[in-house]
Design a protein around this motif. Structure first.
Motif, PDB file in Angstrom:
ATOM      1  N   PHE A  38       9.713   3.448  11.818  1.00  9.78           N
ATOM      2  CA  PHE A  38      10.473   2.720  12.829  1.00  9.78           C
ATOM      3  C   PHE A  38      11.312   3.717  13.611  1.00  9.78           C
ATOM      4  CE2 PHE A  38      14.128  -0.071  14.082  1.00  9.78           C
ATOM      5  CZ  PHE A  38      13.404  -1.008  14.813  1.00  9.78           C
ATOM      6  N   ASN A  39      11.254   3.609  14.927  1.00  7.07           N
ATOM      7  CA  ASN A  39      11.994   4.531  15.812  1.00  7.07           C
ATOM      8  C   ASN A  39      11.672   5.991  15.517  1.00  7.07           C
ATOM      9  OD1 ASN A  39      13.224   2.466  17.240  1.00  7.07           O
ATOM     10  ND2 ASN A  39      15.050   2.438  15.965  1.00  7.07           N
ATOM     11  N   GLY A  40      10.386   6.259  15.275  1.00  3.78           N
ATOM     12  CA  GLY A  40       9.924   7.630  15.158  1.00  3.78           C
ATOM     13  C   GLY A  40      10.115   8.299  13.817  1.00  3.78           C
ATOM     14  N   ARG A  41      10.473   7.547  12.757  1.00  3.00           N
ATOM     15  CA  ARG A  41      10.633   8.182  11.442  1.00  3.00           C
ATOM     16  C   ARG A  41      10.357   7.173  10.341  1.00  3.00           C
ATOM     17  NH1 ARG A  41      16.308   7.879   9.375  1.00  3.00           N
ATOM     18  NH2 ARG A  41      17.420   6.359  10.650  1.00  3.00           N
ATOM     19  N   TRP A  42       9.982   7.712   9.168  1.00  2.00           N
ATOM     20  CA  TRP A  42       9.755   6.875   7.997  1.00  2.00           C
ATOM     21  C   TRP A  42      11.091   6.601   7.303  1.00  2.00           C
ATOM     22  CZ3 TRP A  42       5.488   4.260   7.090  1.00  2.00           C
ATOM     23  CH2 TRP A  42       4.272   4.712   7.616  1.00  2.00           C
ATOM     24  N   ILE A  43      11.320   5.336   6.973  1.00  2.00           N
ATOM     25  CA  ILE A  43      12.573   4.911   6.348  1.00  2.00           C
ATOM     26  C   ILE A  43      12.240   4.079   5.117  1.00  2.00           C
ATOM     27  CG2 ILE A  43      14.724   3.626   6.653  1.00  2.00           C
ATOM     28  CD1 ILE A  43      14.336   4.020   9.693  1.00  2.00           C
ATOM     29  N   GLU A  44      12.876   4.419   3.997  1.00  2.00           N
ATOM     30  CA  GLU A  44      12.681   3.622   2.777  1.00  2.00           C
ATOM     31  C   GLU A  44      13.296   2.237   2.969  1.00  2.00           C
ATOM     32  OE1 GLU A  44      14.403   3.656  -1.728  1.00  2.00           O
ATOM     33  OE2 GLU A  44      13.682   5.579  -0.953  1.00  2.00           O
ATOM     34  N   TRP A  45      12.509   1.205   2.690  1.00  2.00           N
ATOM     35  CA  TRP A  45      12.948  -0.165   2.970  1.00  2.00           C
ATOM     36  C   TRP A  45      13.231  -0.955   1.693  1.00  2.00           C
ATOM     37  CZ3 TRP A  45       9.420  -4.614   5.030  1.00  2.00           C
ATOM     38  CH2 TRP A  45      10.213  -5.693   5.458  1.00  2.00           C
ATOM     39  N   GLY A  46      12.383  -0.834   0.678  1.00  2.00           N
ATOM     40  CA  GLY A  46      12.578  -1.619  -0.538  1.00  2.00           C
ATOM     41  C   GLY A  46      11.576  -1.249  -1.607  1.00  2.00           C
ATOM     42  N   GLY A  47      11.495  -2.073  -2.639  1.00  2.00           N
ATOM     43  CA  GLY A  47      10.569  -1.849  -3.736  1.00  2.00           C
ATOM     44  C   GLY A  47       9.644  -3.031  -3.915  1.00  2.00           C
ATOM     45  N   CYS A  48       8.484  -2.782  -4.575  1.00  2.00           N
ATOM     46  CA  CYS A  48       7.513  -3.858  -4.750  1.00  2.00           C
ATOM     47  C   CYS A  48       6.549  -3.493  -5.874  1.00  2.00           C
ATOM     48  CB  CYS A  48       6.747  -4.119  -3.459  1.00  2.00           C
ATOM     49  SG  CYS A  48       5.670  -2.740  -2.968  1.00  2.00           S
ATOM     50  N   GLY A  49       5.641  -4.391  -6.169  1.00  2.00           N
ATOM     51  CA  GLY A  49       4.603  -4.123  -7.154  1.00  2.00           C
ATOM     52  C   GLY A  49       4.022  -5.404  -7.707  1.00  2.00           C
ATOM     53  N   MET A  50       3.040  -5.239  -8.571  1.00  2.00           N
ATOM     54  CA  MET A  50       2.452  -6.368  -9.275  1.00  2.00           C
ATOM     55  C   MET A  50       3.350  -6.715 -10.468  1.00  2.00           C
ATOM     56  SD  MET A  50      -0.166  -7.005  -7.450  1.00  2.00           S
ATOM     57  CE  MET A  50      -1.043  -8.202  -8.481  1.00  2.00           C
ATOM     58  N   VAL A  51       3.628  -7.993 -10.670  1.00  2.00           N
ATOM     59  CA  VAL A  51       4.537  -8.420 -11.738  1.00  2.00           C
ATOM     60  C   VAL A  51       3.989  -7.964 -13.093  1.00  2.00           C
ATOM     61  CG1 VAL A  51       5.694 -10.364 -12.836  1.00  2.00           C
ATOM     62  CG2 VAL A  51       5.247 -10.406 -10.362  1.00  2.00           C
ATOM     63  N   ASN A  52       4.831  -7.263 -13.851  1.00  2.00           N
ATOM     64  CA  ASN A  52       4.446  -6.748 -15.153  1.00  2.00           C
ATOM     65  C   ASN A  52       4.040  -7.904 -16.081  1.00  2.00           C
ATOM     66  OD1 ASN A  52       4.598  -5.629 -17.891  1.00  2.00           O
ATOM     67  ND2 ASN A  52       5.604  -3.869 -16.921  1.00  2.00           N
ATOM     68  N   HIS A  53       2.941  -7.716 -16.833  1.00  2.00           N
ATOM     69  CA  HIS A  53       2.473  -8.760 -17.739  1.00  2.00           C
ATOM     70  C   HIS A  53       3.536  -9.143 -18.758  1.00  2.00           C
ATOM     71  CE1 HIS A  53      -2.168  -8.506 -17.091  1.00  2.00           C
ATOM     72  NE2 HIS A  53      -1.486  -8.628 -15.957  1.00  2.00           N
ATOM     73  N   LYS A  54       4.403  -8.172 -19.129  1.00  2.00           N
ATOM     74  CA  LYS A  54       5.464  -8.477 -20.097  1.00  2.00           C
ATOM     75  C   LYS A  54       6.456  -9.481 -19.508  1.00  2.00           C
ATOM     76  CE  LYS A  54       5.287  -4.028 -22.528  1.00  2.00           C
ATOM     77  NZ  LYS A  54       6.053  -2.824 -22.931  1.00  2.00           N
ATOM     78  N   VAL A  55       6.696  -9.396 -18.211  1.00  2.00           N
ATOM     79  CA  VAL A  55       7.590 -10.341 -17.547  1.00  2.00           C
ATOM     80  C   VAL A  55       6.943 -11.723 -17.496  1.00  2.00           C
ATOM     81  CG1 VAL A  55       8.782 -10.895 -15.388  1.00  2.00           C
ATOM     82  CG2 VAL A  55       8.698  -8.526 -16.188  1.00  2.00           C
ATOM     83  N   LEU A  56       5.669 -11.767 -17.148  1.00  2.00           N
ATOM     84  CA  LEU A  56       4.960 -13.048 -17.108  1.00  2.00           C
ATOM     85  C   LEU A  56       4.923 -13.678 -18.506  1.00  2.00           C
ATOM     86  CD1 LEU A  56       1.978 -12.113 -14.747  1.00  2.00           C
ATOM     87  CD2 LEU A  56       4.046 -13.391 -14.162  1.00  2.00           C
ATOM     88  N   ASP A  57       4.681 -12.858 -19.540  1.00  2.00           N
ATOM     89  CA  ASP A  57       4.651 -13.377 -20.916  1.00  2.00           C
ATOM     90  C   ASP A  57       6.000 -13.947 -21.316  1.00  2.00           C
ATOM     91  OD1 ASP A  57       1.972 -12.751 -21.349  1.00  2.00           O
ATOM     92  OD2 ASP A  57       2.420 -10.749 -22.146  1.00  2.00           O
ATOM     93  N   ALA A  58       7.093 -13.248 -20.947  1.00  2.00           N
ATOM     94  CA  ALA A  58       8.435 -13.719 -21.299  1.00  2.00           C
ATOM     95  C   ALA A  58       8.745 -15.074 -20.675  1.00  2.00           C
ATOM     96  CB  ALA A  58       9.484 -12.693 -20.870  1.00  2.00           C
ATOM     97  N   CYS A  59       8.083 -15.367 -19.559  1.00  2.00           N
ATOM     98  CA  CYS A  59       8.323 -16.635 -18.857  1.00  2.00           C
ATOM     99  C   CYS A  59       7.266 -17.689 -19.192  1.00  2.00           C
ATOM    100  CB  CYS A  59       8.355 -16.392 -17.349  1.00  2.00           C
ATOM    101  SG  CYS A  59       9.700 -15.305 -16.816  1.00  2.00           S
ATOM    102  N   GLY A  60       6.359 -17.356 -20.092  1.00  2.00           N
ATOM    103  CA  GLY A  60       5.359 -18.325 -20.506  1.00  2.00           C
ATOM    104  C   GLY A  60       4.225 -18.514 -19.532  1.00  2.00           C
TER     105      GLY A  60
END
Length: 338
Positions: free
Chosen positions: A269-291
């Motif tokens: 954006f505006n001629g340069r790369w800027i870190e915006w946030g984080g992301c990813g596929m939900v860890n299976h351990k998190v899905l398991d903890a939530c059933g």
């Protein structure tokens, strides 16, 4: 006190002169005390009637009564005249020019952060997402354990997290809005499409790029056959909607306990790369903890700081401008102007 017709006539004349010479209402008040009140000469003459011979009492009584009545009448007439004079002067000196433009108060308005939050909410509602919210005072299990953040993780120390006393309560001021994702997965069955905006807390000093109280927006999707390609497409759409069609996005490999694989999201954006946030596929351990059945469902998640998004979008260089409440900052966005 002895009564004398000449003295009564003299007191009457003196009272009338004093009343007539009063030039304003304040002066007339003093005249009333001196010549009309209970300590005035005519009032004392009235009190002295009790000492007058019975044969002369009626004569002197009429004289004193007539004099006092004349003084009271003169006082009322002078008071009315001076009141009218005062009112006419006030009309001249305090008149209002009705042709002048009225004084207009500034219109109220939303803070730019709130406007941005509403814009993002509307964007994802249009994609079929729901807006989910949760408490800012959160259970430690929901804020850390359910997200696969172990007990020895640095984020759980006093240096990063506001723990609520007594520590045995296991309560914290949430460090991210991810607990809302956990609550959603615990209470709802897939498919899940939610956006989670809200206020978060971390033990940071306020400076040009950090604040201990900040805002995040996180997204969560849990459904069948969800892939990184779905995540990348969603982030591309999100970035273009916020920053404009010219923006580009890229994912850089990273690590988060609650996603696997994980990535940092950058925007060009505006001629340069800027870190915006984080992301990813939900860890299976998190899905398991939530059933959640990980054999059937997968999901992705992402999160961005709203202050950072606002700073990137509008070229803001100092966090103080956003958080210190100066109305001139909001006015620069067209908010709260006349």
């Amino acid at each position: 006190m002895s009564l004398d017709q000449n003295k009564i006539a003299e007191d009457l004349a003196q009272a009338l002169r004093a009343i007539e010479s009063a030039s304003d209402l304040d002066g007339l008040k003093q005249v009333k005390i001196d010549y009309v009140g209970d300590k005035s000469p005519l009032a004392k003459a009235n009190q002295a009637l009790a000492t007058v011979d019975q044969s002369l009492r009626a004569q002197f009584g009429k004289l004193v009564g007539a004099a006092r009545a004349e003084v009271n009448q003169a006082f009322e007439q002078r008071s009315a005249k001076l009141s009218a004079l005062r009112d006419s002067q006030m009309l001249l000196t305090e008149k209002v020019d009705v042709t002048l433009p009225g004084r207009r108060n500034l219109k109220g308005g939303l803070h730019p952060l709130t406007i941005l939050t509403n814009e993002i909410n509307d964007l994802f509602i249009g994609l079929g997402y729901k807006v989910a919210e949760g408490p800012e005072l959160e259970a430690e299990w929901l804020n850390f354990d359910a997200l696969n953040i172990p007990a020895d993780h640095p984020a759980r120390t006093m240096q990063d997290t506001f723990f609520v006393e007594p520590l045995e309560s296991k309560l914290v001021l949430r460090t991210h809005t991810s607990p809302v994702q956990i609550r959603t997965m615990l209470n709802e069955k897939p498919p899940i499409y939610v956006i989670c905006p809200g206020k978060t807390y971390r033990a940071d000093e306020l400076d040009a790029t950090h604040t201990p109280v900040f805002h995040q927006v996180e997204g969560l999707v849990v459904d069948e056959n969800i892939t990184m390609g779905d995540l990348k497409g969603t982030l591309d759409f999100f970035a273009k909607s916020i920053f404009g069609d010219q923006v580009k996005t890229r994912l850089r490999p990273s690590f988060f306990p609650f996603t696997e694989p994980s990535a940092e999201v950058d925007v060009f954006f505006n001629g340069r790369w800027i870190e915006w946030g984080g992301c990813g596929m939900v860890n299976h351990k998190v899905l398991d903890a939530c059933g959640v059945d990980t054999k059937k469902y997968s999901g992705f998640a992402f999160g961005m700081g709203l202050e950072r998004t606002l700073m990137v979008k509008h070229g803001i260089t100092d966090m103080h401008d956003i958080v210190e409440g100066d109305v001139r900052f909001s006015q620069s966005f067209g908010v709260g102007k006349k």
